[in-house]
Structures are given as structure tokens and as C-alpha cells.
Design a protein around this motif. Structure first.
Motif, PDB file in Angstrom:
ATOM      1  N   VAL A   1      25.842  34.311  32.793  1.00 46.52           N
ATOM      2  CA  VAL A   1      24.893  35.422  32.833  1.00 46.52           C
ATOM      3  C   VAL A   1      25.449  36.527  33.726  1.00 46.52           C
ATOM      4  CG1 VAL A   1      22.550  36.129  33.455  1.00 46.52           C
ATOM      5  CG2 VAL A   1      22.949  33.821  32.567  1.00 46.52           C
ATOM      6  N   ALA A   2      25.405  37.757  33.231  1.00 48.97           N
ATOM      7  CA  ALA A   2      25.720  38.939  34.040  1.00 48.97           C
ATOM      8  C   ALA A   2      24.409  39.694  34.226  1.00 48.97           C
ATOM      9  CB  ALA A   2      26.739  39.814  33.324  1.00 48.97           C
ATOM     10  N   ALA A   3      24.103  40.024  35.491  1.00 53.41           N
ATOM     11  CA  ALA A   3      22.820  40.666  35.766  1.00 53.41           C
ATOM     12  C   ALA A   3      22.989  41.767  36.806  1.00 53.41           C
ATOM     13  CB  ALA A   3      21.817  39.633  36.274  1.00 53.41           C
ATOM     14  N   THR A   4      22.055  42.710  36.760  1.00 52.70           N
ATOM     15  CA  THR A   4      21.990  43.794  37.727  1.00 52.70           C
ATOM     16  C   THR A   4      20.634  43.717  38.414  1.00 52.70           C
ATOM     17  OG1 THR A   4      23.368  45.186  36.327  1.00 52.70           O
ATOM     18  CG2 THR A   4      22.093  46.295  38.031  1.00 52.70           C
ATOM     19  N   VAL A   5      20.651  43.865  39.738  1.00 50.64           N
ATOM     20  CA  VAL A   5      19.396  43.863  40.493  1.00 50.64           C
ATOM     21  C   VAL A   5      19.310  45.163  41.272  1.00 50.64           C
ATOM     22  CG1 VAL A   5      17.983  42.664  42.207  1.00 50.64           C
ATOM     23  CG2 VAL A   5      19.516  41.348  40.727  1.00 50.64           C
ATOM     24  N   GLU A   6      18.185  45.872  41.106  1.00 50.45           N
ATOM     25  CA  GLU A   6      17.906  47.082  41.865  1.00 50.45           C
ATOM     26  C   GLU A   6      16.929  46.717  42.972  1.00 50.45           C
ATOM     27  OE1 GLU A   6      16.417  50.129  39.313  1.00 50.45           O
ATOM     28  OE2 GLU A   6      18.275  50.253  38.160  1.00 50.45           O
ATOM     29  N   PHE A   7      17.380  46.828  44.225  1.00 49.89           N
ATOM     30  CA  PHE A   7      16.543  46.543  45.376  1.00 49.89           C
ATOM     31  C   PHE A   7      15.983  47.847  45.924  1.00 49.89           C
ATOM     32  CE2 PHE A   7      19.549  42.986  45.346  1.00 49.89           C
ATOM     33  CZ  PHE A   7      18.678  41.906  45.445  1.00 49.89           C
ATOM     34  N   THR A   8      14.684  47.835  46.215  1.00 46.19           N
ATOM     35  CA  THR A   8      14.028  48.992  46.795  1.00 46.19           C
ATOM     36  C   THR A   8      13.383  48.569  48.101  1.00 46.19           C
ATOM     37  OG1 THR A   8      13.537  49.813  44.584  1.00 46.19           O
ATOM     38  CG2 THR A   8      12.316  50.805  46.383  1.00 46.19           C
ATOM     39  N   ASP A   9      13.531  49.393  49.122  1.00 45.11           N
ATOM     40  CA  ASP A   9      12.926  49.103  50.419  1.00 45.11           C
ATOM     41  C   ASP A   9      11.485  49.601  50.387  1.00 45.11           C
ATOM     42  OD1 ASP A   9      12.208  48.656  53.000  1.00 45.11           O
ATOM     43  OD2 ASP A   9      13.749  49.939  53.888  1.00 45.11           O
TER      44      ASP A   9
ATOM     45  N   PHE B   1      25.472  40.718  39.677  1.00 47.73           N
ATOM     46  CA  PHE B   1      25.684  39.278  39.854  1.00 47.73           C
ATOM     47  C   PHE B   1      26.242  38.674  38.575  1.00 47.73           C
ATOM     48  CE2 PHE B   1      22.287  40.344  42.780  1.00 47.73           C
ATOM     49  CZ  PHE B   1      22.637  39.661  43.933  1.00 47.73           C
ATOM     50  N   ARG B   2      27.087  37.685  38.781  1.00 42.58           N
ATOM     51  CA  ARG B   2      27.554  36.846  37.669  1.00 42.58           C
ATOM     52  C   ARG B   2      27.171  35.411  38.032  1.00 42.58           C
ATOM     53  NH1 ARG B   2      33.418  37.482  35.986  1.00 42.58           N
ATOM     54  NH2 ARG B   2      33.735  36.692  38.089  1.00 42.58           N
ATOM     55  N   LEU B   3      26.543  34.754  37.100  1.00 46.01           N
ATOM     56  CA  LEU B   3      26.036  33.408  37.353  1.00 46.01           C
ATOM     57  C   LEU B   3      26.454  32.457  36.243  1.00 46.01           C
ATOM     58  CD1 LEU B   3      22.379  34.588  37.883  1.00 46.01           C
ATOM     59  CD2 LEU B   3      23.838  33.867  39.736  1.00 46.01           C
ATOM     60  N   ARG B   4      26.562  31.209  36.605  1.00 49.91           N
ATOM     61  CA  ARG B   4      26.674  30.132  35.610  1.00 49.91           C
ATOM     62  C   ARG B   4      25.434  29.275  35.846  1.00 49.91           C
ATOM     63  NH1 ARG B   4      31.398  27.425  36.763  1.00 49.91           N
ATOM     64  NH2 ARG B   4      32.534  28.775  35.350  1.00 49.91           N
ATOM     65  N   VAL B   5      24.602  29.174  34.831  1.00 51.57           N
ATOM     66  CA  VAL B   5      23.381  28.388  34.968  1.00 51.57           C
ATOM     67  C   VAL B   5      23.399  27.243  33.961  1.00 51.57           C
ATOM     68  CG1 VAL B   5      22.022  30.315  35.841  1.00 51.57           C
ATOM     69  CG2 VAL B   5      22.041  29.861  33.396  1.00 51.57           C
ATOM     70  N   LEU B   6      22.783  26.148  34.342  1.00 50.54           N
ATOM     71  CA  LEU B   6      22.609  25.012  33.446  1.00 50.54           C
ATOM     72  C   LEU B   6      21.159  25.028  33.003  1.00 50.54           C
ATOM     73  CD1 LEU B   6      23.791  22.445  32.152  1.00 50.54           C
ATOM     74  CD2 LEU B   6      22.977  21.195  34.161  1.00 50.54           C
ATOM     75  N   VAL B   7      20.952  25.069  31.699  1.00 47.35           N
ATOM     76  CA  VAL B   7      19.610  25.111  31.134  1.00 47.35           C
ATOM     77  C   VAL B   7      19.342  23.763  30.480  1.00 47.35           C
ATOM     78  CG1 VAL B   7      18.080  26.301  29.520  1.00 47.35           C
ATOM     79  CG2 VAL B   7      19.837  27.589  30.743  1.00 47.35           C
ATOM     80  N   SER B   8      18.239  23.121  30.891  1.00 48.95           N
ATOM     81  CA  SER B   8      17.890  21.785  30.382  1.00 48.95           C
ATOM     82  C   SER B   8      16.398  21.729  30.078  1.00 48.95           C
ATOM     83  CB  SER B   8      18.216  20.705  31.425  1.00 48.95           C
ATOM     84  OG  SER B   8      19.587  20.671  31.697  1.00 48.95           O
ATOM     85  N   PRO B   9      16.013  20.880  29.130  1.00 50.00           N
ATOM     86  CA  PRO B   9      14.591  20.754  28.814  1.00 50.00           C
ATOM     87  C   PRO B   9      13.853  19.932  29.872  1.00 50.00           C
ATOM     88  CG  PRO B   9      15.873  19.333  27.378  1.00 50.00           C
ATOM     89  CD  PRO B   9      16.841  20.098  28.212  1.00 50.00           C
ATOM     90  N   ASP B  10      12.605  20.312  30.100  1.00 48.61           N
ATOM     91  CA  ASP B  10      11.717  19.587  30.999  1.00 48.61           C
ATOM     92  C   ASP B  10      10.294  19.861  30.528  1.00 48.61           C
ATOM     93  OD1 ASP B  10      10.845  18.093  33.252  1.00 48.61           O
ATOM     94  OD2 ASP B  10      10.552  19.944  34.383  1.00 48.61           O
ATOM     95  N   ASP B  11       9.577  18.820  30.208  1.00 48.65           N
ATOM     96  CA  ASP B  11       8.201  18.959  29.698  1.00 48.65           C
ATOM     97  C   ASP B  11       8.129  19.913  28.504  1.00 48.65           C
ATOM     98  OD1 ASP B  11       7.151  17.190  31.565  1.00 48.65           O
ATOM     99  OD2 ASP B  11       6.739  18.775  33.023  1.00 48.65           O
ATOM    100  N   GLY B  12       9.107  19.834  27.616  1.00 44.11           N
ATOM    101  CA  GLY B  12       9.090  20.630  26.401  1.00 44.11           C
ATOM    102  C   GLY B  12       9.543  22.074  26.571  1.00 44.11           C
ATOM    103  N   GLN B  13       9.980  22.457  27.775  1.00 39.47           N
ATOM    104  CA  GLN B  13      10.447  23.821  28.012  1.00 39.47           C
ATOM    105  C   GLN B  13      11.862  23.784  28.557  1.00 39.47           C
ATOM    106  OE1 GLN B  13       7.769  25.556  30.833  1.00 39.47           O
ATOM    107  NE2 GLN B  13       6.337  26.232  29.262  1.00 39.47           N
ATOM    108  N   LEU B  14      12.640  24.801  28.216  1.00 38.19           N
ATOM    109  CA  LEU B  14      13.981  24.925  28.777  1.00 38.19           C
ATOM    110  C   LEU B  14      13.878  25.598  30.136  1.00 38.19           C
ATOM    111  CD1 LEU B  14      15.969  25.997  25.600  1.00 38.19           C
ATOM    112  CD2 LEU B  14      16.076  23.804  26.803  1.00 38.19           C
ATOM    113  N   LYS B  15      14.505  24.968  31.146  1.00 41.50           N
ATOM    114  CA  LYS B  15      14.416  25.457  32.512  1.00 41.50           C
ATOM    115  C   LYS B  15      15.786  25.457  33.164  1.00 41.50           C
ATOM    116  CE  LYS B  15       9.687  23.799  33.084  1.00 41.50           C
ATOM    117  NZ  LYS B  15       8.759  23.076  33.970  1.00 41.50           N
TER     118      LYS B  15
END
Length: 195
Positions: free
Chosen positions: A149-157, A173-187
Motif C-alpha cells: 500500500v502507498a498512502a499519503t497523510v495530510e496532518f493538520t495542527d 507512507f509505504r506499507l506491507r499489510v497482511l489481510v486475513s478473515p476474522d468473523d467473516g470480514q477481512l481485517k
């Protein structure tokens, strides 16, 4: 047993069943006990139907492992990362929202620091808006997927006085996330920041 091995075993069993039915029919005809009768044809049809039903069941069962598509993983990763990267001191339930979208190791780790996260965001007056710029499935294993995942975050004070212009800081940000099912939802099951 791998799906291909199960299908090969099913095909071999189906061939063995056909051969056995043919041999039985031939033996009974040669022994003079039966003539090719309607009963034998019905038995053959029932046997064929049973084999086809078994093949259909195996096919449905083997596809059960592929419940989620790449799009499902991407959608879940995008939604969960957007929440994760959007701290907001005005939302006291933000840590709960992150935990609701987490499972496994990531959930356990974040749960231990959720109160500290909330306190820090509140004390800093942080408002962040995370936007996922792009995501792609890197690998799948069982019912889990690694998503880049590549993401941009705009922080405001938020502590800037009302008559002044709030300064906005942009972080990527660049992230590597693991997505797995839990209670019927991907988390999110794991989150790794990449340099």
C-alpha cells in the motif's frame, strides 16, 4: 491434499468405477444371468450420476478456499489502512475503529497501546487524513493476502488559533499489510512500514 491431487484422485476413481461397472455387466451377460436389461442401464445411469455429483461436490469444495478475490483484499486493505492513517483527536473512538478492523498479531499489539495512542493524539491535537494512493496484492497464502500500500497523510495542527491558517504537513507512507478473515470480514493481521 492439493486441489490438483484431489481432482486427479477423483478422475482415477471415476475411471475405476466405469471399468468395474463394465466388467460386472460383461461378466453377468457371459454367465447368462442377465441380458443387457433396463435394470443394468438404470444402474449405469445412477452410477454415472453419482460420479458426476461427486465431481461437482469436489469442485465446489476446492473452490471454497478461494472465497476472497484480489479485489476483496484490496478493498479491505484500502479501507483499513485509511482508518489507521487518519488520527483525529476529535474522534475518541478512533482506537476502537482501528481495533475493529484488526485481527491476530496486529490487533494484539495495537490493543496494548490503544490508550496511549488516544492520549497522544488528543494531547497533540492531531488531525490526519490518510488517503491510499495505490495498492496491489503481492502474495496470497490460504485465505490471507499480503498487500502493498502507498498512502499519503495530510496532518493538520488543530491547535492553530481560529484567525490563523493551519499548517498542513504531508507525509507519504509505504506499507506491507497482511489481510486475513476474522468473523467473516477481512481485517489487518500485520502492518509493516517500508522505507
Amino acid at each position: 491434499m492439493a486441489r490438483d491431487a484431489r481432482l486427479d484422485a477423483e478422475r482415477a476413481a471415476r475411471a475405476d468405477l466405469r471399468d468395474a461397472v463394465d466388467e460386472l455387466w460383461s461378466a453377468e451377460i457371459e454367465a447368462g444371468r442377465r441380458r443387457p436389461s433396463r435394470l443394468v442401464r438404470v444402474f449405469s445411469a445412477v452410477a454415472l450420476f453419482a460420479v458426476l455429483l461427486a465431481v461437482a461436490v469436489v469442485a465446489v469444495w476446492s473452490r471454497a478456499d478461494d472465497t476472497y478475490t484480489d479485489d476483496d483484499y484490496l478493498e479491505a486493505a484500502t479501507a483499513r489502512v485509511s482508518v489507521l492513517l487518519s488520527p483525529d483527536h476529535r474522534r475518541p473512538d478512533q482506537a476502537r475503529r482501528i481495533l475493529d478492523g484488526a485481527t491476530g498479531e496486529f490487533r494484539d499489539e495495537f490493543a496494548q497501546s490503544a490508550d496511549s495512542y488516544t492520549t497522544f493524539v488528543r494531547s497533540q491535537g492531531t488531525i490526519g487524513r490518510g488517503v491510499v494512493d495505490g495498492a496491489g496484492v503481492a502474495a496470497r497464502a490460504g485465505d490471507s493476502a499480503a498487500v502493498l500500500v502507498a498512502a499519503t497523510v495530510e496532518f493538520t495542527d488543530a491547535t492553530t488559533p481560529a484567525d490563523a491558517v493551519a499548517e498542513t504537513v504531508v507525509r507519504r507512507f509505504r506499507l506491507r499489510v497482511l489481510v486475513s478473515p476474522d468473523d467473516g470480514q477481512l481485517k489487518l493481521a500485520a502492518v509493516q512500514y517500508l522505507p
